[in-house]
Every structure is written in C-alpha cells, then in structure tokens.
Design a protein around this motif. Structure first.
Motif, mmCIF file in Angstrom:
data_model
loop_
_atom_site.group_PDB
_atom_site.id
_atom_site.type_symbol
_atom_site.label_atom_id
_atom_site.label_comp_id
_atom_site.label_asym_id
_atom_site.label_seq_id
_atom_site.Cartn_x
_atom_site.Cartn_y
_atom_site.Cartn_z
ATOM 1 N N GLU A 1 -41.720 14.833 -34.044
ATOM 2 C CA GLU A 1 -41.956 13.501 -33.489
ATOM 3 C C GLU A 1 -43.002 13.585 -32.382
ATOM 4 O O GLU A 1 -43.402 14.665 -31.970
ATOM 5 C CB GLU A 1 -40.641 12.915 -32.961
ATOM 6 N N ASN A 2 -43.435 12.427 -31.906
ATOM 7 C CA ASN A 2 -44.431 12.339 -30.837
ATOM 8 C C ASN A 2 -45.698 13.106 -31.145
ATOM 9 O O ASN A 2 -46.250 13.787 -30.282
ATOM 10 C CB ASN A 2 -43.842 12.853 -29.513
ATOM 11 N N SER B 1 -42.308 -0.077 -31.336
ATOM 12 C CA SER B 1 -40.939 -0.164 -30.839
ATOM 13 C C SER B 1 -40.659 -1.563 -30.303
ATOM 14 O O SER B 1 -41.047 -1.888 -29.190
ATOM 15 C CB SER B 1 -40.724 0.862 -29.730
ATOM 16 N N VAL C 1 -45.243 9.379 -35.153
ATOM 17 C CA VAL C 1 -46.171 9.216 -34.042
ATOM 18 C C VAL C 1 -45.424 8.997 -32.718
ATOM 19 O O VAL C 1 -45.949 9.254 -31.649
ATOM 20 C CB VAL C 1 -47.162 8.064 -34.326
ATOM 21 N N GLY C 2 -44.198 8.548 -32.791
ATOM 22 C CA GLY C 2 -43.432 8.281 -31.571
ATOM 23 C C GLY C 2 -42.069 8.938 -31.641
ATOM 24 O O GLY C 2 -41.808 9.735 -32.541
ATOM 25 N N PRO C 3 -41.181 8.604 -30.710
ATOM 26 C CA PRO C 3 -39.838 9.167 -30.748
ATOM 27 C C PRO C 3 -39.039 8.644 -31.946
ATOM 28 O O PRO C 3 -39.242 7.523 -32.388
ATOM 29 C CB PRO C 3 -39.208 8.705 -29.434
ATOM 30 N N ARG C 4 -38.135 9.493 -32.439
ATOM 31 C CA ARG C 4 -37.382 9.198 -33.657
ATOM 32 C C ARG C 4 -36.394 8.044 -33.485
ATOM 33 O O ARG C 4 -35.914 7.479 -34.444
ATOM 34 C CB ARG C 4 -36.586 10.444 -34.034
ATOM 35 N N ASP C 5 -36.062 7.744 -32.250
ATOM 36 C CA ASP C 5 -35.033 6.709 -32.032
ATOM 37 C C ASP C 5 -35.612 5.619 -31.137
ATOM 38 O O ASP C 5 -35.154 5.389 -30.038
ATOM 39 C CB ASP C 5 -33.777 7.316 -31.416
ATOM 40 N N GLN D 1 -38.005 5.075 -36.024
ATOM 41 C CA GLN D 1 -36.584 5.156 -36.332
ATOM 42 C C GLN D 1 -36.334 4.813 -37.801
ATOM 43 O O GLN D 1 -35.526 5.465 -38.469
ATOM 44 C CB GLN D 1 -35.802 4.201 -35.423
ATOM 45 N N SER E 1 -47.976 1.191 -28.947
ATOM 46 C CA SER E 1 -46.834 1.338 -28.052
ATOM 47 C C SER E 1 -47.292 1.293 -26.605
ATOM 48 O O SER E 1 -47.834 2.254 -26.091
ATOM 49 C CB SER E 1 -46.132 2.662 -28.359
#
Lengths: 308, 375
Positions: B77-78, B234, B46-50, B56, B208
């Motif tokens: 991602e995203n 995050s 659902v979000g960035p991989r890092d 993550q 987020s």
C-alpha cells in the motif's frame, strides 16, 4: 433568493472561515519552529512530528474518549521527537537539516505503523466556540465556529512575541541563536538551551497535528497532512522569525487555500489549478518584494546553518 | 565448519529419493495444473488499505482471494504513482514470484506498468481503469473496470428526491473520463426526478487531499447544496464534513454509512471480489486471462449500499424501479437530446449510449445542469 443562498458573499466568507479553520496547524508548527530556529537550529522533522501528533491524539482520544488527553499525549509525543532531535544535534559534526529529514520520514512511518488500527474508529472532537451565534445565517455561523486551539495559538503568538523581547528566557534563546560564543561567555550552555527550544517546538507541532485529526478535517488517515508541516517551516522564514508574523502568514495561507474551492462553488470554474497555486504565488510575490540585494535576511538568527 | 554443508552418502540418497518421489507425484497430475495452482497474485494500492474508499474496495477484493487454495496474495500500500511502483512490481515478480499483478491506481499504467510488461513478458498485468488499448498496448497487459456511473445515477435518483434546495454538490478529484461520467450520471439521475436540479462540482486536483476536500465540502454547503457526493480516493472526510454541516451524503467506492448513519442516503460501491475471483479462476484453470473486462450492476461488479433511514417512500420506489431496469442490462444514462454545459450537443434525439458504450470511456464534457468546468 432565499436565506440559504448567499451567492458571491460566499467567497469572502469562505476565505475568512478557511483562514480560521485551515490556519491552526500552520500557527502551531510555525511558532514551534520559530522558537527552535531562534535558538540556532533548524528542525525540518516537524512534518513527521505533526503526523505522529495527529495519530497519537486520535489514538488516545479513541481509547480514553477524551480529546483533551489526546491533545496532551500529542504534545508529549512531539516533545519526545523534539528532544531526540536536540539531543542528536548536540554531537559535533551532526547536521541538523539531515537529522530533521530523517526524523520527518521516521515520524510519518511510525505514525502509519501504530495508526493502522485507529483509521476505522471514531474519536470525539475538540470543542469549538460558536462566535457566529449572533447571526441567523447558517453559513456565517459555520464560518465563525472557532476552535479553542486557534484562540490559544493566537494568544501564544502574542505571548511569544512579547517574551522574545522582554523576558530573560527570551533573551537567552536569542543570544544562543545569534552567537554561541557570546552565550558561552555569559555562562550559558548553548546545547541545553537548544535542546529545550527544539523540545518545545516539537511539542507545539504535536498540538498542530492533534488539531488536524481531532478537529479539522477531524479524522485520522495516512493522508491527513499533505505537507502542512513542511510548509509551516518555510512560513517561519517568510515571517522573518517573528511570532506575530508567523500568525499572520498562517492566516494568509489558510485563507488563500480556501480561495480555490470557494471560487468554484460560486461558478468561477475556469483555471482552478491556478487558484490552488495562489498561496505559493503570494509567497513568491512577498518574498521578491521584500528582498534586497544590499542586506541579508532581516531578523535571521546568526547561528542558523542556512544563514551562516 | 564447511563439512556441515557437505552431504554424506546416506543424506544424498535420502534427498534424491525424495526428489524422485516429488517428480513422480507431479507427473501423475497434469503439469500445468500443478504449476498454476501455486500462483502468487500481487496487488498494489496508491493509498492506505483501509481508507473507507478506493483502496479499501480493492483490498476487500484481494482479501476474498486469500481463502482460495494455492493462491498467495501479496500486497503493498501507499505506493506513489512514480518509478516506485516499478520497483514494487519488480520485487513482487522477482522475490515473491508473482505471475499476475493488479496495479490498481490510474497513474500506474503509463509508463510504469507498460515498462514492466515489456520487461516481464511472461507475467500478466491487469490495470484498473480504461486505459488499455488493443492497438497500442502489449497483450500481457489489460484493463478491468465497472460501470459505476450507473450507481451514481441511482445516487442521483435518491438525492433528487431528498434535496430541498434543488442544488447538489460533487467533490471531484481530477477531470478524467471516469470522474466526468460519475458527475454527469449523478446529475442526470437527479434530473430524472426534477429537471430543474443543478449540481455544483468542485475539483480538488488530487486524489487525496484531506483539508482541501473538507474546504470544498464546506464551500458547497455554504452555497446551498444539501446532498453531497464525491469521487476522491477516500470519501471519509467529505462524508464526515458534509454530515457535520447537516447535509445528506451519497457514498462512493465503499460503504461509508458507519461514518454518518443518519445522513447517509445510499452509495455506489465496487464489488472487486467478484472480478478478482474471475481472473484467478481463469489463472488456476490454465486459461488465457481476458484483456478487456467490464461489468456493471447486473454482472455484480458494482453494488449499492443499503438505503439509509432518511430515504423517503417515493425515492425508495423509483430507486427500486430504476435498479430493476438496470439489472436487465442495456440501460443508458447518456441519451439524447442532451447538451453539454457549454452548449455543445453530446447526444442527438434518439441517440443513446448504453453503459457498455466505449465512447463513454473518453468523456470530456459536463452535461447541462452541472456547474463546473473540466479545465
């Protein structure tokens, strides 16, 4: 009750602190948009510019170890985005709103693309001035840690307010925004003026982005913005295109946004979704209260595509 | 130009010979093995991989599969929790040939993943969370999750020893059962040290929201909380803001100690590599995949970050003892007599819910000592 507990005083203090901390990106983006809209164009792409500015500032600050260079790079990147918007929109039959939406998506996408390697490293932050040093209550000190960008934003809104009324440049922007025909008759080229106005607007939005990634919350992630750029564009209409109004509206939004967490922290825990909606409810109330069926929006530039 | 694509007799012979050889080769191996060994597994975030957090943790698990022979990992991602995720799943199935898909976010399940389960009955879907129900949902779907509440209990133990103000802070996203269990576990862990400790919770309403999470952290510190933890996608912003204000932090999802090396106490982390390898092993062995997968610290689904420099001797001792107890299995965080913070009895004296208790997956209360509300 010891010194670390401030109880209910936390709420007004959080609203004050929140207004100062959260409002700065709103101030810069809305001032930039005010300049652009005063010249007769709408740039909806500032959300993308904000995100790209946040990424650029963070990346440059990581690489050079200087937040100020990051800030400079963000405003330069914003300038490029603004100039690009201004350049495309000079062609006949190009819709500035559509281009703005395209640039919003383009700016965010490009920022995500280039920003990948910079999520992990840590960048130096912009400095804050401890105006709360007189107090020995740590909460007050924290709330009154004012970032220099906030002060610059406040000064800028005063300068712009004065300049729109009293300087030649301000008058040129306003006449181009109110009537292209009149501007042409005066020997002005509306496209050039709008190009510059959109460029400056973009540069300011880039600075707003730099504040997000370099001060508060102070890190680069792809979810950094949560729509501040779009909200700031709406704030300009709310503020009736008046730079001082933009500043006040930004403070109001920042403070109202801090209300929800602050109330929960003192134990008012029911209905927090309602408190989170506070800024928007406030906007609706003020819009309804100041609207009138008999006259059009006061202060709206005549050339703006939404008022035409 | 068309004769470029026409075959002459010699080429035709060559191709059919190669085809025959390939057929022979696959016939000499068990055919199902040859099929399964070339499987494609899809991961959707659902979000960035890092993000130093939820995504993550999953991406690190997915990365552990990349070395396995015959397994191709595709990731996106995203992806929002909207009809977008259906498109992503369709393209993973139709274009990449994925036979197993992990939509990792809570909101992907209903209706998006269920729609895809009905449309592609031959593809296996496994959702991260507690929503799959044998009575209601198709058998090519399933869920996997870890008992990370145990990790939050251990966080609480360390926090209880470290806190001077006896007030802890919790930045939470949404009041869903998994989040509530984490909040309750964190407080109960701290109360195992000192029963007067309270925990203030702030819900941000979204997974987020960087600025709101920072505001929430500031508000908690303003009210005197001196150890902060969170359950948001995050934790980066929460960890950095809390450490910047001088509070200690306990991590979540992944190891955030590089963000605040001095202030980071410990953290509850996922170890998805273990879980994903289990699924892929079953897939390559041609076995049916389990529909309901759960595990805790003892199973290696969850792990703890190494204790930070600020953790004292007493805290270290109790942490190790509690962890050893949990590794035996059957540890109960929620045990009676226990009341909710609204005064309702949630566990009577002698009643205990072990980590495996299914009742915990429908938790709708905050225990006594948590300052906050679920609505």
């Amino acid at each position: 009750m010891d010194a670390t507990e401030i109880g209910l005083w936390g709420v007004p203090l959080a609203i004050l602190g929140g207004a100062i901390r959260v409002s700065t990106p709103f101030i810069f983006v809305s001032l930039g948009e005010a300049i652009t809209e005063r010249s007769g164009r709408i740039n909806l792409g500032l959300e993308g510019t904000l995100v790209f500015g946040a990424m650029t500032a963070y990346a440059v600050a990581v690489m050079t170890n200087s937040p100020w260079l990051g800030l400079l790079a963000a405003s330069a990147a914003g300038l490029c985005f603004g100039l690009f918007h201004g350049w495309i929109c000079k062609f006949p039959k190009v819709n500035d709103i559509a281009i703005g939406i395209a640039l919003m998506l383009f700016g965010s996408g490009l920022a995500f693309f280039f920003g990948k390697p910079f999520i992990k490293p840590k960048a130096p932050n912009l400095p804050a001035i401890p105006f709360g040093a007189w107090s020995d209550i740590p909460q007050v000190q924290a709330a009154l840690d004012v970032n220099v960008l906030f002060l610059i934003g406040a000064a800028l809104s005063l300068v712009l307010w004065w300049a729109f009324r009293n300087t030649r440049a301000g008058l040129i922007v306003r006449v181009v925004g109110d009537s292209s025909d009149a501007a042409r008759a005066m020997g002005l080229n509306p496209n050039t003026v709008r190009l510059v106005a959109t460029g400056v607007g973009g540069a300011l939005a880039g600075i707003g982005g730099a504040y997000l990634s370099l001060y508060y919350p102070g890190s680069w992630t792809e979810r950094i913005s949560s729509g501040q750029g779009l909200m700031a564009v709406a704030l300009v209409i709310f503020a009736r295109w008046n730079p001082l109004g933009c500043f006040a509206a930004a403070l109001l939004f920042g403070g109202a946004g801090a209300l929800g967490p602050a109330l929960q922290s003192v134990g008012v825990t029911q209905g927090y979704y309602l408190f989170y909606a506070a800024p928007y409810i406030l906007t609706l109330i003020i819009m309804v209260a100041t609207s009138s069926p008999t006259r059009s929006l006061a202060g709206a530039p005549g050339e703006l595509s939404i008022t035409k | 130009m068309t004769d470029r694509f026409m075959l002459n007799r010699r080429q035709l012979l060559k191709i059919s010979a190669a085809g025959a050889a390939l057929g022979l080769a696959s016939a000499s191996f068990p055919i199902s093995r040859a099929f399964a060994a070339a499987a494609t597994v899809g991961f959707i975030y659902v979000g960035p991989r890092d993000d130093y957090g939820y995504n993550q943790a999953h991406a690190e698990g997915a990365a552990a599969l990349k070395g396995i022979e015959g397994i191709t990992v595709v990731e996106e991602e995203n992806v929002p929790e909207t009809v977008d995720v259906q498109k992503t799943m369709e393209s993973m199935i139709n274009l990449d040939g994925a036979s197993l898909i992990f939509p990792t976010s809570f909101g992907y399940f209903d209706p998006h993943m269920l729609a895809m389960c009905a449309k592609f009955p031959d593809v296996q879907f496994r959702h991260c969370g507690g929503m799959w129900d044998k009575a209601k949902h198709p058998m090519n779907a399933g869920s996997y999750f870890g008992y990370i509440g145990m990790g939050q209990y251990l966080n609480g133990v360390v926090a209880g020893h470290t806190s001077k103000s006896k007030k802890l802070g919790f930045v939470a996203a949404k009041p869903i059962p998994q989040v509530l269990l984490n909040i309750n576990s964190f407080l109960l862990g701290a109360r195992s040290v000192d029963p007067t400790i309270t925990c203030q919770v702030i819900f941000t309403g979204e997974w987020s929201l960087a600025v709101k999470e920072a505001e929430a952290t500031n508000a908690l510190v303003d009210q005197g909380a001196d150890v902060i933890t969170c359950h948001v996608d995050s934790p980066k912003v929460v960890v950095e803001t809390a450490a910047g204000r001088g509070a200690f932090v306990c991590g979540y999802h992944a190891n955030q100690s590089p963000l605040a090396p001095e202030k980071y106490l410990t953290g509850a982390e996922w170890n998805w590599a273990k879980v994903y390898k289990m699924f892929v092993d079953d897939l390559t062995a041609g076995m049916p995949l389990p529909n309901f997968t759960r595990g805790g610290l003892a199973d290696g689904f969850v792990k703890m970050s190494p204790l930070g420099p600020a953790v004292g001797e007493a805290a270290r001792k109790q942490f190790d003892a509690t962890l050893a107890e949990m590794m035996k299995g059957g540890f109960s965080v929620i045990k009676g007599p226990l009341k909710s913070n609204k005064g309702a009895v949630v566990a009577t004296a002698g009643q205990a819910f072990a980590e495996t208790a299914i009742e915990l997956e429908s938790m709708d209360y905050l225990v006594e000592g948590v300052v906050g509300s679920t609505a």
